[in-house]
Design a protein around this motif. Structure first.
Motif, short mmCIF file in Angstrom:
data_model
loop_
_atom_site.label_atom_id
_atom_site.label_comp_id
_atom_site.label_asym_id
_atom_site.label_seq_id
_atom_site.Cartn_x
_atom_site.Cartn_y
_atom_site.Cartn_z
N ASP A 54 -16.90 25.38 26.20
CA ASP A 54 -17.70 24.17 26.05
C ASP A 54 -18.37 23.76 27.36
O ASP A 54 -18.70 22.59 27.58
CB ASP A 54 -16.85 23.02 25.52
CG ASP A 54 -15.60 22.78 26.36
OD1 ASP A 54 -15.58 23.18 27.54
OD2 ASP A 54 -14.63 22.20 25.83
N THR A 66 -20.89 22.74 30.01
CA THR A 66 -22.06 21.91 29.73
C THR A 66 -22.89 21.70 31.00
O THR A 66 -22.33 21.57 32.09
CB THR A 66 -21.63 20.54 29.18
OG1 THR A 66 -20.83 20.75 28.02
CG2 THR A 66 -22.83 19.68 28.81
N GLU A 125 -22.94 14.93 26.04
CA GLU A 125 -22.96 16.28 25.44
C GLU A 125 -21.60 16.97 25.63
O GLU A 125 -21.09 17.62 24.71
CB GLU A 125 -24.07 17.11 26.08
CG GLU A 125 -24.18 18.52 25.52
CD GLU A 125 -25.23 19.36 26.23
OE1 GLU A 125 -25.29 20.57 25.95
OE2 GLU A 125 -25.98 18.80 27.05
N THR A 165 -19.17 15.54 23.28
CA THR A 165 -19.49 16.00 21.93
C THR A 165 -18.89 17.37 21.67
O THR A 165 -18.34 17.65 20.60
CB THR A 165 -21.01 16.03 21.72
OG1 THR A 165 -21.54 14.72 21.96
CG2 THR A 165 -21.37 16.47 20.31
N ARG A 166 -18.99 18.26 22.66
CA ARG A 166 -18.45 19.61 22.49
C ARG A 166 -16.92 19.61 22.43
O ARG A 166 -16.31 20.50 21.83
CB ARG A 166 -18.94 20.51 23.63
CG ARG A 166 -20.43 20.74 23.61
CD ARG A 166 -20.88 21.67 24.71
NE ARG A 166 -22.33 21.92 24.62
CZ ARG A 166 -22.97 22.77 25.41
NH1 ARG A 166 -22.31 23.45 26.34
NH2 ARG A 166 -24.27 22.93 25.27
N GLY A 169 -16.20 16.68 19.12
CA GLY A 169 -16.95 16.87 17.88
C GLY A 169 -18.05 15.85 17.69
O GLY A 169 -17.90 14.68 18.06
N PRO A 170 -19.16 16.29 17.10
CA PRO A 170 -20.33 15.40 16.95
C PRO A 170 -20.09 14.22 16.01
O PRO A 170 -20.65 13.14 16.23
CB PRO A 170 -21.42 16.35 16.41
CG PRO A 170 -20.67 17.50 15.82
CD PRO A 170 -19.44 17.66 16.63
N GLU A 171 -19.27 14.39 14.99
CA GLU A 171 -19.06 13.30 14.05
C GLU A 171 -18.39 12.11 14.72
O GLU A 171 -18.77 10.96 14.52
CB GLU A 171 -18.23 13.78 12.86
CG GLU A 171 -18.03 12.70 11.79
CD GLU A 171 -17.26 13.22 10.59
OE1 GLU A 171 -16.86 12.39 9.75
OE2 GLU A 171 -17.06 14.46 10.49
N VAL A 183 -18.48 11.38 17.87
CA VAL A 183 -19.43 10.80 18.82
C VAL A 183 -20.44 9.93 18.10
O VAL A 183 -20.76 8.82 18.54
CB VAL A 183 -20.12 11.91 19.64
CG1 VAL A 183 -21.29 11.34 20.44
CG2 VAL A 183 -19.13 12.60 20.57
N ARG A 184 -20.95 10.40 16.97
CA ARG A 184 -21.91 9.60 16.20
C ARG A 184 -21.29 8.29 15.72
O ARG A 184 -21.95 7.25 15.71
CB ARG A 184 -22.41 10.40 14.99
CG ARG A 184 -23.51 11.40 15.31
CD ARG A 184 -24.21 11.86 14.04
NE ARG A 184 -23.28 12.46 13.08
CZ ARG A 184 -22.98 13.76 13.06
NH1 ARG A 184 -23.54 14.59 13.95
NH2 ARG A 184 -22.13 14.23 12.17
N ALA A 228 -21.03 5.88 19.09
CA ALA A 228 -22.01 6.33 20.08
C ALA A 228 -21.99 5.47 21.34
O ALA A 228 -21.99 5.99 22.46
CB ALA A 228 -23.41 6.34 19.46
#
Length: 769
Positions: free
Chosen positions: A104, A106, A266, A269-270, A273-275, A277-278, A281
């Motif tokens: 991951d 970045t 970012e 998020t890695r 997980g993106p969910e 983070v969303r 936010a």
């Protein structure tokens, strides 16, 4: 293949032919295949050995080759590749093999690209060496390992990572490091020489004809690294260190900075997980901010959240928001931000440790060697030397322009922890008090250089006259750089009941404050001095500093109700002290507040009283007050539509300035004259006498610019821009208005809106031409 050409030459000519047949330029093919133009040119000229399989595959895809042609091209490339030596095969299984890459990983794209270019543009006579240094937690080792994995195909004879244990009590010696490298290269134990110099010679001979990538991680010093660098050949070395290793010659330095906020998001998020983070936010952004954009801190926060999938990000944000718990919260298993800092701290010399932790007592975001010396109770020269050592160790960040230093936020917390652990409260209080007394004496002496009443006297009282600011420019620079420090010193002196020192310092700041009207700290300065005046029972001093505070509320903070209330208190104190000069000023400041509150008629009446009272005063200070209240009266008359009366008043003020005033410097009267000229120009503008208005406004602007008084010069520039627009000199008007708008925005002036209005009108006018 029966062509009679070398394998490399066969690949080169075949690639050139395929590109030509496809009708592609080198630039287009290189871009499509994702390689550099230079690398493609070297392949076509036969200068590079057979490229790696993934490079050939990228070229075949970009050329849209069928399977058979692509296989032929790969076969030609394979013939040109060097066969691994027995020792190279052994090295891949050595203890120095590349560790696992971080999946991951970045950011750092530009830095990685620079290393890639360095590897491909290397001169065999000068094997490239890249040094990655910086503060703890920047991810230097992770970056070096990630870069090594990316570069591995270009170094088929081996990729090695050697930990030099620079943070250990006894770092790896160059002799032992060379033995490890020689073993990795396939040299038997019996073949390794005993002496360091002989090992250096054998090592450089072994790598001369090979393409080896070496990562020297966690280096302690230049002397440890130098013997490990290849002499000639196409090998590459990447060195990581917490020290700057400034003494290493002819190396490429890669500066890893803090992450940008979006890069920190970012990375999280890695990890989580993106969910997740969303869903949170803003909390994720706040978390990155609290981590100070330090990669290790962001990673620790992410790892901690990753093992607690049901825990809200906002919970960790709340914990980190408490500064006293932040370092405790930034740990996840074996990853601990405090441990990373501790390793560097423990390697410091004793005086450097003292300076590091005591510097956390500095009041501002940065500090000078003088402040550090006072806090650490060291001579300035020693403090400057240790500050540079701390910078080289990545524990302080240097200012790019001035000799000043700052902490990363997390390192400041760590330094404060060490202070609490190692220095008693008595020692800390003594350090603060020693620094405050010195700084306030220096600030008072520096500010006196701007005191119009003492222009003929060299300032006295500086704690170090030999190194004091030599003139106004140096005094201004010092006062601006140290404003957080001397403001804290002023407040500390008030708390310590050194009231006369507080009053003297605030009085000295009076004229300097006029040059920096955009600083809202003046309200704090004069609030301190009012409290000290009360403590001493001096109604006159209280009236003086209440007037200064009313000015600050009016001009700096735009808090006009507070300004009016303060001016009324100043008027009462002045009358009780029978001080007509302070009574005049109180009337004037009250008038200013009334006008800004929309009560201009009342303001005019106050100013008429102030003009009458000032006319009876014979002191030089009284004459200056008369000029000020005349200018103010004229302003309010003009704003009330009584422009001709205003012009008469301002012409009177201008005449007084032209005639001069006994006991006042020509420089000071010139400033008052410029203020009167600006008002005359505005009066003439209000009368639509545009041609006449230009000259006085230009004179005023020139004086304020020469005196470096932006709070005065930029409104005058705006006034001039208005006149130029009315004179139909549109290009000049636009340049003048834009410059004024930019400067007024920096000053947070309420007149910014006037600039927008004038530019809109200018655009409409020029659009209709």
């Amino acid at each position: 293949m029966g062509t009679g050409t070398s394998a490399t030459g066969g690949f080169a000519s075949r690639l050139l032919g395929l590109r030509t047949r496809a009708g592609l330029s080198q630039e287009v093919l290189a871009h499509t295949a994702g390689i550099s133009v230079r690398a493609l040119a070297d392949l076509e000229r036969g200068r590079s050995k057979g490229p790696q399989r993934r490079t050939v595959q990228a070229l075949a895809t970009a050329l849209e080759l069928d399977r058979e042609t692509a296989g032929e091209l790969e076969e030609l490339a394979g013939l040109g590749r060097p066969r691994p030596r027995p020792e190279a095969a052994t090295s891949t299984r050595s203890a120095l093999a590349l560790p696992r890459d971080i999946g991951d990983f970045t950011a750092r794209g530009p830095a990685l690209d620079r290393l890639h270019a360095l590897a491909h543009e290397a001169d065999p006579g000068h094997p490239p060496v890249a040094v990655i240094a910086g503060q703890p937690g920047l991810g230097k080792t992770a970056f070096a390992v990630h870069a090594a994995h990316r570069l591995a195909p270009d170094f088929p004879d081996g990729q090695f990572v050697l930990d030099l244990r620079g943070m250990d009590t006894e770092p790896t010696t160059a002799r032992d490091a060379l033995a490890s490298l020689l073993r990795a290269l396939g040299v038997t134990e019996s073949g390794i020489p005993a002496g360091t110099d002989d090992r250096v010679g054998l090592y450089r001979a072994e790598v001369r004809e090979r393409r080896v990538l070496l990562v020297l991680d966690n280096a302690a010093s230049e002397s440890q690294v130098r013997p490990l660098l290849p002499g000639v050949g196409r090998s590459m070395t990447i060195v990581t260190s917490r020290q700057a290793l400034a003494g290493l010659e002819s190396v490429h330095r890669t500066a890893l900075g803090l992450l940008r906020r979006e890069e920190g998001v970012e990375l999280l998020t890695r990890i989580i997980g993106p969910e997740r983070v969303r869903h949170e936010a803003q909390a994720v952004r706040d978390l990155v901010d609290l981590c100070g954009y330090l990669p290790l801190a962001v990673r620790i926060a992410g790892q901690r959240l990753a093992v607690r999938p049901m825990e809200r990000v906002a919970k960790l944000v709340t914990q980190l928001a408490r500064a006293e718990r932040r370092l405790d919260s930034l740990q996840a298993g074996s990853l601990q931000i405090r441990a990373a800092f501790t390793m560097s701290y423990q390697h410091l010399a004793h005086p450097a440790r003292i300076l590091f932790r005591r510097a956390s007592l500095a009041a501002g975001p940065d500090f000078s060697p003088e402040t550090a010396a006072l806090l650490a109770d060291l001579p300035v020269a020693q403090a400057a030397r240790y500050a540079e050592e701390l910078t080289d160790a990545g524990l302080l960040q240097p200012d790019p322009d001035a000799e000043r230093y700052r902490f990363h936020d997390l390192l400041r917390l760590f330094a404060a922890e060490q202070l609490t652990a190692e220095d008693s409260p008595e020692v800390c209080e003594a350090a603060r008090d020693r620094t405050a007394q010195w700084v306030l004496r220096r600030a008072t002496a520096a500010a006196l250089r701007f005191d119009a009443d003492r222009h003929h006297e060299p300032p006295a009282g500086d704690p170090d006259p030999d190194h004091a600011p030599a003139d106004r420019e140096e005094a201004r620079t010092w006062l601006e750089a140290e404003r957080a420090e001397w403001l804290a010193a002023l407040q500390r002196s008030r708390t310590a009941a050194r009231h006369q020192q507080v009053i003297d310092a605030a009085e000295a700041m009076h004229w300097f404050s006029d040059l920096n009207q955009h600083w809202d700290l003046w309200a704090e300065v004069f609030t301190c001095s009012i409290e000290s005046a009360r403590a001493l029972g001096s109604r006159r001093d209280e009236a003086v500093h209440l007037n200064y505070l009313a000015w600050a509320h009016n001009i700096c903070r735009y808090d006009h109700p507070a300004a009016l209330a303060t001016a009324e208190r100043a008027l009462t104190a002045a009358r009780e002290a029978a001080d007509e000069l302070q009574e005049t000023w109180a009337l004037a400041y009250a008038a200013g507040a009334l006008h800004r509150l929309g009560r201009t008629g009342e303001g005019i009446e106050r100013l008429r009283k102030a003009v009458a009272l000032a006319g009876t005063l014979t002191s030089p200070q009284g004459r200056l007050a008369q000029l000020t209240v005349l200018n103010g009266l004229g302003q309010y008359l003009r704003m009330s539509g009584r422009v001709q009366e205003a012009l008469v008043v301002h012409r009177r003020s201008e005449a007084l300035c032209r005639n001069g005033m006994p006991g006042q410097s020509a420089e000071l009267i010139a400033m008052y004259h410029a203020a009167a000229l600006q008002e005359v120009g505005k009066d003439l503008s209000a009368l639509h006498r545009w041609t006449e208005a230009e000259a006085p406004l230009r004179q005023a602007l020139a004086h304020f610019e020469a005196a470096r008084m932006p709070a005065w010069s930029e409104p005058a520039r705006l006034d001039l821009g208005v006149v130029l627009r009315r004179l139909a000199r549109y290009d000049e008007a636009r340049d003048t208005l834009v410059a004024a708008g930019n400067a007024l925005a920096l000053l947070k002036s309420p007149r910014q809106s006037e600039v927008s209005t004038e530019l809109d009108e200018l655009n409409r006018t020029t659009a209709g031409e």
